[in-house]
Design an enzyme around this catalytic site. Structure first.
Site, PDB file in Angstrom:
ATOM      1  N   TYR A 157      -1.865  -0.376  11.071  1.00 21.55           N
ATOM      2  CA  TYR A 157      -2.022  -1.074   9.783  1.00 21.55           C
ATOM      3  C   TYR A 157      -0.824  -0.795   8.883  1.00 21.55           C
ATOM      4  O   TYR A 157      -0.151  -1.720   8.403  1.00 21.55           O
ATOM      5  CB  TYR A 157      -3.327  -0.655   9.089  1.00 21.55           C
ATOM      6  CG  TYR A 157      -3.328  -0.979   7.604  1.00 21.55           C
ATOM      7  CD1 TYR A 157      -3.347  -2.299   7.162  1.00 21.55           C
ATOM      8  CD2 TYR A 157      -3.288   0.035   6.640  1.00 21.55           C
ATOM      9  CE1 TYR A 157      -3.315  -2.606   5.793  1.00 21.55           C
ATOM     10  CE2 TYR A 157      -3.256  -0.258   5.285  1.00 21.55           C
ATOM     11  CZ  TYR A 157      -3.276  -1.577   4.865  1.00 21.55           C
ATOM     12  OH  TYR A 157      -3.233  -1.869   3.517  1.00 21.55           O
ATOM     13  N   LYS A 212       2.193  -3.250   7.438  1.00 22.60           N
ATOM     14  CA  LYS A 212       2.451  -3.448   6.006  1.00 22.60           C
ATOM     15  C   LYS A 212       3.899  -3.025   5.681  1.00 22.60           C
ATOM     16  O   LYS A 212       4.569  -3.670   4.867  1.00 22.60           O
ATOM     17  CB  LYS A 212       1.471  -2.624   5.158  1.00 22.60           C
ATOM     18  CG  LYS A 212       0.042  -3.144   5.141  1.00 22.60           C
ATOM     19  CD  LYS A 212      -0.139  -4.520   4.545  1.00 22.60           C
ATOM     20  CE  LYS A 212       0.012  -4.562   3.050  1.00 22.60           C
ATOM     21  NZ  LYS A 212      -0.357  -5.899   2.486  1.00 22.60           N
ATOM     22  N   THR A 247       0.814  -1.212   0.000  1.00 17.62           N
ATOM     23  CA  THR A 247       0.000   0.000   0.000  1.00 17.62           C
ATOM     24  C   THR A 247       0.851   1.267   0.000  1.00 17.62           C
ATOM     25  O   THR A 247       1.997   1.257   0.477  1.00 17.62           O
ATOM     26  CB  THR A 247      -0.911  -0.018   1.250  1.00 17.62           C
ATOM     27  OG1 THR A 247      -1.531   1.257   1.393  1.00 17.62           O
ATOM     28  CG2 THR A 247      -0.125  -0.301   2.529  1.00 17.62           C
ATOM     29  N   ASP A 248       0.250   2.364  -0.465  1.00 17.78           N
ATOM     30  CA  ASP A 248       0.929   3.663  -0.401  1.00 17.78           C
ATOM     31  C   ASP A 248       1.065   4.175   1.034  1.00 17.78           C
ATOM     32  O   ASP A 248       1.889   5.045   1.321  1.00 17.78           O
ATOM     33  CB  ASP A 248       0.199   4.703  -1.272  1.00 17.78           C
ATOM     34  CG  ASP A 248      -1.251   4.947  -0.882  1.00 17.78           C
ATOM     35  OD1 ASP A 248      -1.756   4.294   0.063  1.00 17.78           O
ATOM     36  OD2 ASP A 248      -1.902   5.802  -1.523  1.00 17.78           O
ATOM     37  N   GLU A 249       0.258   3.598   1.952  1.00 18.68           N
ATOM     38  CA  GLU A 249       0.259   4.118   3.331  1.00 18.68           C
ATOM     39  C   GLU A 249       1.591   3.929   4.044  1.00 18.68           C
ATOM     40  O   GLU A 249       1.853   4.572   5.057  1.00 18.68           O
ATOM     41  CB  GLU A 249      -0.833   3.441   4.167  1.00 18.68           C
ATOM     42  CG  GLU A 249      -2.220   3.757   3.701  1.00 18.68           C
ATOM     43  CD  GLU A 249      -3.265   3.557   4.788  1.00 18.68           C
ATOM     44  OE1 GLU A 249      -2.921   3.491   5.981  1.00 18.68           O
ATOM     45  OE2 GLU A 249      -4.444   3.470   4.423  1.00 18.68           O
TER      46      GLU A 249
HETATM   47  P1  NAD Z   1      -9.763  -7.227   2.351  1.00 21.01           P
HETATM   48  O1  NAD Z   1      -9.757  -6.871   3.790  1.00 21.01           O
HETATM   49  O2  NAD Z   1     -10.983  -6.986   1.535  1.00 21.01           O
HETATM   50  O3  NAD Z   1      -9.401  -8.787   2.179  1.00 21.01           O
HETATM   51  C1  NAD Z   1      -8.386  -9.410   2.902  1.00 21.01           C
HETATM   52  C2  NAD Z   1      -8.524 -10.916   2.710  1.00 21.01           C
HETATM   53  O4  NAD Z   1      -7.448 -11.552   3.426  1.00 21.01           O
HETATM   54  C3  NAD Z   1      -9.832 -11.491   3.280  1.00 21.01           C
HETATM   55  O5  NAD Z   1     -10.425 -12.381   2.352  1.00 21.01           O
HETATM   56  C4  NAD Z   1      -9.397 -12.228   4.535  1.00 21.01           C
HETATM   57  O6  NAD Z   1     -10.213 -13.333   4.860  1.00 21.01           O
HETATM   58  C5  NAD Z   1      -7.982 -12.661   4.155  1.00 21.01           C
HETATM   59  N1  NAD Z   1      -7.140 -12.885   5.330  1.00 21.01           N
HETATM   60  C6  NAD Z   1      -6.946 -12.066   6.393  1.00 21.01           C
HETATM   61  N2  NAD Z   1      -6.137 -12.650   7.294  1.00 21.01           N
HETATM   62  C7  NAD Z   1      -5.769 -13.846   6.772  1.00 21.01           C
HETATM   63  C8  NAD Z   1      -4.924 -14.889   7.223  1.00 21.01           C
HETATM   64  N3  NAD Z   1      -4.291 -14.848   8.411  1.00 21.01           N
HETATM   65  N4  NAD Z   1      -4.773 -15.984   6.440  1.00 21.01           N
HETATM   66  C9  NAD Z   1      -5.413 -16.062   5.241  1.00 21.01           C
HETATM   67  N5  NAD Z   1      -6.237 -15.109   4.771  1.00 21.01           N
HETATM   68  C10 NAD Z   1      -6.408 -14.004   5.530  1.00 21.01           C
HETATM   69  O7  NAD Z   1      -8.489  -6.505   1.724  1.00 21.01           O
HETATM   70  P2  NAD Z   1      -8.286  -5.772   0.330  1.00 21.01           P
HETATM   71  O8  NAD Z   1      -8.774  -4.392   0.436  1.00 21.01           O
HETATM   72  O9  NAD Z   1      -8.769  -6.652  -0.743  1.00 21.01           O
HETATM   73  O10 NAD Z   1      -6.677  -5.690   0.288  1.00 21.01           O
HETATM   74  C11 NAD Z   1      -5.915  -6.763  -0.269  1.00 21.01           C
HETATM   75  C12 NAD Z   1      -4.442  -6.388  -0.206  1.00 21.01           C
HETATM   76  O11 NAD Z   1      -4.209  -5.190  -0.933  1.00 21.01           O
HETATM   77  C13 NAD Z   1      -3.926  -6.126   1.206  1.00 21.01           C
HETATM   78  O12 NAD Z   1      -2.633  -6.665   1.316  1.00 21.01           O
HETATM   79  C14 NAD Z   1      -3.895  -4.608   1.312  1.00 21.01           C
HETATM   80  O13 NAD Z   1      -2.910  -4.185   2.225  1.00 21.01           O
HETATM   81  C15 NAD Z   1      -3.538  -4.234  -0.110  1.00 21.01           C
HETATM   82  N6  NAD Z   1      -4.007  -2.900  -0.556  1.00 21.01           N
HETATM   83  C16 NAD Z   1      -5.317  -2.536  -0.395  1.00 21.01           C
HETATM   84  C17 NAD Z   1      -5.737  -1.303  -0.883  1.00 21.01           C
HETATM   85  C18 NAD Z   1      -7.178  -0.868  -0.757  1.00 21.01           C
HETATM   86  O14 NAD Z   1      -7.492   0.272  -1.085  1.00 21.01           O
HETATM   87  N7  NAD Z   1      -8.102  -1.716  -0.325  1.00 21.01           N
HETATM   88  C19 NAD Z   1      -4.829  -0.452  -1.502  1.00 21.01           C
HETATM   89  C20 NAD Z   1      -3.489  -0.860  -1.642  1.00 21.01           C
HETATM   90  C21 NAD Z   1      -3.099  -2.094  -1.178  1.00 21.01           C
HETATM   91  O1  DAU Z   2      -4.191   3.920   0.571  1.00 21.08           O
HETATM   92  C1  DAU Z   2      -4.415   2.549   0.490  1.00 21.08           C
HETATM   93  C2  DAU Z   2      -5.221   2.107   1.677  1.00 21.08           C
HETATM   94  O2  DAU Z   2      -6.541   2.575   1.481  1.00 21.08           O
HETATM   95  C3  DAU Z   2      -5.223   0.602   1.875  1.00 21.08           C
HETATM   96  O3  DAU Z   2      -3.917   0.173   2.130  1.00 21.08           O
HETATM   97  C4  DAU Z   2      -6.138   0.221   3.036  1.00 21.08           C
HETATM   98  O4  DAU Z   2      -6.216  -1.190   3.185  1.00 21.08           O
HETATM   99  C5  DAU Z   2      -7.525   0.759   2.742  1.00 21.08           C
HETATM  100  O5  DAU Z   2      -8.381   0.482   3.825  1.00 21.08           O
HETATM  101  C6  DAU Z   2      -7.464   2.257   2.486  1.00 21.08           C
HETATM  102  O6  DAU Z   2      -7.167   2.987   3.683  1.00 21.08           O
HETATM  103  P1  DAU Z   2      -7.923   4.365   4.033  1.00 21.08           P
HETATM  104  O7  DAU Z   2      -7.875   4.563   5.475  1.00 21.08           O
HETATM  105  O8  DAU Z   2      -7.422   5.456   3.159  1.00 21.08           O
HETATM  106  O9  DAU Z   2      -9.400   3.958   3.507  1.00 21.08           O
HETATM  107  P2  DAU Z   2     -10.854   4.147   4.149  1.00 21.08           P
HETATM  108  O10 DAU Z   2     -11.821   3.636   3.126  1.00 21.08           O
HETATM  109  O11 DAU Z   2     -10.944   3.581   5.520  1.00 21.08           O
HETATM  110  O12 DAU Z   2     -10.985   5.724   4.258  1.00 21.08           O
HETATM  111  C7  DAU Z   2     -10.811   6.551   3.120  1.00 21.08           C
HETATM  112  C8  DAU Z   2     -10.913   7.998   3.595  1.00 21.08           C
HETATM  113  O13 DAU Z   2     -12.259   8.245   4.006  1.00 21.08           O
HETATM  114  C9  DAU Z   2     -10.035   8.293   4.797  1.00 21.08           C
HETATM  115  O14 DAU Z   2      -9.529   9.627   4.707  1.00 21.08           O
HETATM  116  C10 DAU Z   2     -10.988   8.201   5.983  1.00 21.08           C
HETATM  117  C11 DAU Z   2     -12.318   8.647   5.396  1.00 21.08           C
HETATM  118  N1  DAU Z   2     -13.510   8.019   5.988  1.00 21.08           N
HETATM  119  C12 DAU Z   2     -13.551   6.665   6.052  1.00 21.08           C
HETATM  120  C13 DAU Z   2     -14.639   6.013   6.615  1.00 21.08           C
HETATM  121  C14 DAU Z   2     -14.677   4.499   6.716  1.00 21.08           C
HETATM  122  C15 DAU Z   2     -14.576   8.798   6.425  1.00 21.08           C
HETATM  123  O15 DAU Z   2     -14.545  10.039   6.332  1.00 21.08           O
HETATM  124  N2  DAU Z   2     -15.669   8.165   6.986  1.00 21.08           N
HETATM  125  C16 DAU Z   2     -15.722   6.806   7.106  1.00 21.08           C
HETATM  126  O16 DAU Z   2     -16.748   6.283   7.637  1.00 21.08           O
END
Ligand code: NAD
Ligand code: DAU
Length: 338
Positions: free
Chosen positions: A149, A153, A123-125
């Protein structure tokens, strides 16, 4: 190719499996997922009968299981993680366990089985938080995570890179910005807001809604991972992003407009502790070296996403009510009893 996908029952992983089997129908996929609260086999319903696809319910921290599963695998694409920042504020332990230890278990299994090619989805975080005038993150930006988190990562990225330098494990890493699209768990910003509005509920904007994220449609992220797997240089990191920086409040207003709702549906709530102000990705390296760039515009992606949640009410209502987990209790009751 035979791929082991971890976390394939989650949001990005399930979209990746659908994308991959569609594009490379002769490849086989083993999906290892623990089905935590975020995992949902409904996400993969249309491919569960595909003979080139197999689901294994299991934990990436289970070294015995992982060692068995990697036999004959050509590539591990590691998506599994604890992913929700707000949950990591409530408690870090699941994040440390899955994101750090789980990654280590997978790396060891890859190393001990003929150095299997390993792609790590990150992730970019990990780069921390930008101010308004800072340049976007790139592959040389120092790591500065600011919540449990992103800290977990970041640790996993360091481990992956360490196995490349120490053990010559053929790794690549992608650091991507915020994804949106179908099958995203409705605790995250887009699906929470869209489903709340369908239910006639207000949308909780943290603080003043001025925080900025760089949004990418999930298929574009997965096409980037594909490009890295096929064309990426071993040992390298690639930054992926949508080149679409937006304030949360502007997105909220756009969602309200597209869904025909008024500003009265906005509820400003207490801010997230340590809320990162801004993320932005410089994707020049991925563009130049891989020929990849995002294709779905924010407007089109948002419209498709809203339509998907409108057309798949049962999917998210089952999650919001908790009913989706009853299905797993029935299906895997023998394992839950152990
Ligand atoms: P998500 O939370 O929707 O899914 C995570 C999955 O991992 C789930 O199916 C869960 O059951 C599985 N999991 C969790 N713990 C586990 C374990 N111990 N063993 C096996 N499986 C397990 O997540 P997502 O949003 O699809 O993110 C997927 C990946 O992409 C992550 O590594 C996240 O850090 C990365 N990522 C997410 C975003 C985003 O915006 N969502 C952006 C950049 C990177
Ligand atoms: O940047 C990549 C990341 O993006 C991933 O690595 C993470 O797994 C993913 O969860 C996401 O993190 P964020 O914290 O940026 O995403 P989230 O959807 O939780 O929130 C997006 C923005 O919206 C953030 O600034 C917080 C705000 N927010 C979020 C929620 C859930 C609100 O204002 N209200 C809300 O209820």
């Amino acid at each position: 190719m035979k791929l082991l996908i971890t976390g394939g029952a989650g949001f990005i992983g399930s979209n990746f499996i659908r994308y991959w089997l569609n594009k490379y129908p002769l490849d086989t996929i083993v999906n290892l997922d623990a089905l935590t609260y975020a995992g949902n086999l409904e996400n993969l319903k249309e491919i569960e009968e595909n003979k080139n696809y197999k689901f294994i319910k299991g934990d990436i921290c289970d070294a015995d299981l992982v060692n068995k599963l990697v036999k004959g695998i050509d590539l591990i694409a590691h998506f599994a993680a604890e992913t929700h920042v707000d949950r990591s504020v409530m408690g870090s332990s699941d994040f440390v366990r899955t994101n750090i230890k789980g990654t280590m278990v997978l790396l060891d299994a890859a190393k001990n089985n003929d150095n299997i090619r390993f792609h790590h989805v990150s992730t970019d975080e990990v780069f921390g938080s930008l101010d308004s005038n800072d340049s976007a993150f790139n592959e040389r930006t120092p790591y500065a995570p600011r919540n449990p988190y992103s800290a977990s990562k970041a640790a996993s990225d360091h481990l992956v890179r360490a196995y490349f330098h120490t053990h010559k494990l053929p790794i690549t890493i992608s650091n991507c910005s915020n994804n949106f699209g179908p099958y995203q768990f409705p605790e995250k910003f887009f699906p929470l807001f869209i489903t709340n509005l369908i239910e006639g509920k207000k949308v909780p904007v943290y603080g003043e809604g001025k925080n900025i994220r760089d949004w990418i449609y999930v298929d574009d992220h997965n096409a980037g991972v594909d490009a890295i797997i096929k064309k990426g240089k071993i040992g390298e990191t690639y930054c992926l992003g949508g080149e679409t920086e937006l304030q949360n409040i502007d997105i909220t207003k756009k969602i309200l407009e597209l869904m025909g709702k008024s500003g009265e549906m906005i509820e400003y709530v207490k801010d997230r502790p340590g809320h990162d102000f801004r993320y932005a990705m410089d994707i020049t390296k991925a563009k130049n070296e891989l020929g990849w760039e995002p294709e779905v515009s924010f407007e089109d992606g948002l419209k498709k996403t809203i339509e998907w949640y409108k057309n798949n009410e049962e999917w998210w209502r089952n999650i919001k009510s908790g009913k989706y987990q009853d299905y797993y209790k029935k299906q895997y009751s023998h394992e839950l009893k152990k």
